[in-house]
Scaffold this active site. Structure first.
Site, PDB file in Angstrom:
ATOM      1  N   CYS A 185       0.856  -1.196   0.000  1.00  0.00           N
ATOM      2  CA  CYS A 185       0.000   0.000   0.000  1.00  0.00           C
ATOM      3  C   CYS A 185       0.886   1.238   0.000  1.00  0.00           C
ATOM      4  O   CYS A 185       0.590   2.241  -0.655  1.00  0.00           O
ATOM      5  CB  CYS A 185      -0.872   0.031   1.257  1.00  0.00           C
ATOM      6  SG  CYS A 185      -1.839  -1.447   1.558  1.00  0.00           S
ATOM      7  N   HIS A 189       0.903   4.915  -2.005  1.00  0.00           N
ATOM      8  CA  HIS A 189       0.393   6.058  -1.234  1.00  0.00           C
ATOM      9  C   HIS A 189       1.445   6.781  -0.401  1.00  0.00           C
ATOM     10  O   HIS A 189       1.104   7.696   0.336  1.00  0.00           O
ATOM     11  CB  HIS A 189      -0.800   5.604  -0.396  1.00  0.00           C
ATOM     12  CG  HIS A 189      -1.945   5.151  -1.253  1.00  0.00           C
ATOM     13  ND1 HIS A 189      -2.665   6.029  -2.036  1.00  0.00           N
ATOM     14  CD2 HIS A 189      -2.444   3.912  -1.513  1.00  0.00           C
ATOM     15  CE1 HIS A 189      -3.583   5.351  -2.712  1.00  0.00           C
ATOM     16  NE2 HIS A 189      -3.469   4.072  -2.420  1.00  0.00           N
ATOM     17  N   ARG A 228     -12.828  -0.674  -0.781  1.00  0.00           N
ATOM     18  CA  ARG A 228     -11.662  -0.065  -1.444  1.00  0.00           C
ATOM     19  C   ARG A 228     -10.390  -0.858  -1.123  1.00  0.00           C
ATOM     20  O   ARG A 228      -9.519  -1.020  -1.977  1.00  0.00           O
ATOM     21  CB  ARG A 228     -11.522   1.393  -0.989  1.00  0.00           C
ATOM     22  CG  ARG A 228     -10.518   2.181  -1.812  1.00  0.00           C
ATOM     23  CD  ARG A 228     -11.021   2.414  -3.220  1.00  0.00           C
ATOM     24  NE  ARG A 228     -10.001   3.020  -4.081  1.00  0.00           N
ATOM     25  CZ  ARG A 228      -9.220   2.327  -4.912  1.00  0.00           C
ATOM     26  NH1 ARG A 228      -9.334   1.022  -4.996  1.00  0.00           N
ATOM     27  NH2 ARG A 228      -8.338   2.934  -5.664  1.00  0.00           N
ATOM     28  N   CYS A 232      -8.078  -2.400  -3.921  1.00  0.00           N
ATOM     29  CA  CYS A 232      -6.636  -2.091  -3.999  1.00  0.00           C
ATOM     30  C   CYS A 232      -5.828  -3.385  -4.062  1.00  0.00           C
ATOM     31  O   CYS A 232      -4.897  -3.503  -4.859  1.00  0.00           O
ATOM     32  CB  CYS A 232      -6.196  -1.295  -2.778  1.00  0.00           C
ATOM     33  SG  CYS A 232      -6.405   0.480  -2.974  1.00  0.00           S
TER      34      CYS A 232
END
Lengths: 271, 102
Positions: A185, A189, A228, A232
């Site tokens: 992740c 991000h 979400r 992802c």
């Protein structure tokens, strides 16, 4: 036990506690984004990618004139106000619904993380009602209404010593590579935040949880944060997990602490 | 021309021999191994979508008596399953390096 062994144990214990300090983690992450985006205030990240791209922000603000989640909030209000068969209702569990700032929390009795969606179902079950499906519409509508009533409240959650393991699991999940594309992740991000992935700007970690549930144009409906997460995962070729699985709840716990002190601004709209 | 026929015959014999080595059992075993490794990765949150897809395709090919195709697909499934397990083991060690230093 020799003196050397005692020293080693003390060192290891020290290392363990240093890795499980949510406030240090949060401050380090905030510093990371302050350095990466010196012109963007940390609090501005609650708008996700729209804090990082002026052009898409303009389009998004125009869309907010007639927000697509408006009907969901209205429908959620009706559901929230309805009574259970035993005469009680959601108000008995959540008052006026302005409680989101304190979710998720670590339940000492259950020894697990309780999200708002889990608490909604706990409230129902305690009154003899059937739990709602976590991938269903009703729970998204209820949480949309509660997010709306919680707007502008500041995230204020706690990680007690008993909850550190859950927090750490969430953190590990966030920073671990997974899927065939071998992405974590944090790759999207953190390292690539502000950059483009095809036509989309990648948002920053901070502020990720403040605006859920979200009406996504791609979904054509309002949906929860765990939808979400799953999406992802699948985008990097990893198998998504069940909504409200322990892993996703721990991930939400970690991410929420990373946004500690930021105002809630859900529900929101996204592409 | 004689040389071409000889080489072609040799190739044919080789392919036939390879096909003969493949059995339903050996391919099934390969699929089982891929499934087992996939499950191992999955329990620690590292299951890959492609592995499951390849396993399903291999099973379908096997059920359709397409032994060579099933063999190829199950080998690929085994490869991606192994990679996902490797990823899970490696990540246990290195994930901390990605978090910003305090």
């Amino acid at each position: 036990m020799t003196r050397g062994t005692v020293c080693l144990v003390a060192l290891l214990a020290g290392a363990g506690s240093a890795s499980a300090d949510p406030e240090s983690d949060r401050q380090a992450l905030a510093r990371y984004f302050e350095q990466r985006f010196p012109d963007v205030e940390v609090a501005a990240h609650i708008d996700g990618a729209y804090a990082l791209n002026a052009q898409t922000r303009e389009q998004w603000l125009a869309m907010e004139d007639f927000p697509p989640y408006e009907f969901s909030v209205d429908d959620g209000e009706v559901l929230f106000g309805a009574s259970f068969k035993d005469g009680s209702g959601y108000q008995d569990c959540f008052g006026d619904g302005n409680v989101k700032a304190h979710f998720p929390y670590f339940d000492l009795k259950e020894q697990s993380v309780v999200t708002l969606e889990l608490a909604i179902n706990d409230c129902r079950v305690a009154s003899g009602e059937e739990p709602l499906a976590y991938d269903g519409e009703d729970i998204a509508l209820l949480s949309a209404y509660m997010a709306f009533t919680s707007r502008d409240s500041v995230i204020d959650i706690e990680v007690p010593p008993e909850g550190l393991a859950a927090y750490e699991e969430g953190k590990q999940y966030y920073y671990s590579r997974r899927g065939q594309l071998n992405f974590s992740c944090s790759h999207c991000h953190m390292q690539m935040s502000g950059m483009k992935l095809r036509a989309e700007t990648l948002s920053a970690t901070i502020g990720h949880v403040t605006h859920w549930p979200v009406y996504r144009l791609k979904w054509q409906e309002i949906g929860p944060l765990h939808r979400r997460f799953k999406e992802c995962n699948e985008q990097v070729g990893a198998e998504g997990l069940e909504y409200q699985s322990e892993t996703y709840r721990n991930l939400e716990y970690f991410l929420t602490y990373m946004s500690q002190g930021l105002p809630l601004n859900g529900p929101a709209s996204r592409k | 021309m004689k040389r071409f026929i000889a080489l072609s015959s040799m190739l044919f014999v080789c392919l036939l021999a390879q096909a003969n080595q493949l059995t339903m059992e050996s391919v099934s075993e390969q699929i089982l191994q891929a499934e087992s490794l996939h499950q191992e990765a999955r329990t620690v949150g590292h299951g890959w979508v492609v592995t499951l897809k390849l396993i399903e395709q291999a099973k379908a090919a096997l059920a359709d008596d397409q032994l060579i195709k099933a063999d190829e697909l199950s080998k690929r499934a085994l490869g991606t399953a192994l990679a996902s397990v490797t990823q899970s083991i490696k990540e246990k060690r290195v994930w901390r390096s990605r978090k910003p230093s305090s």
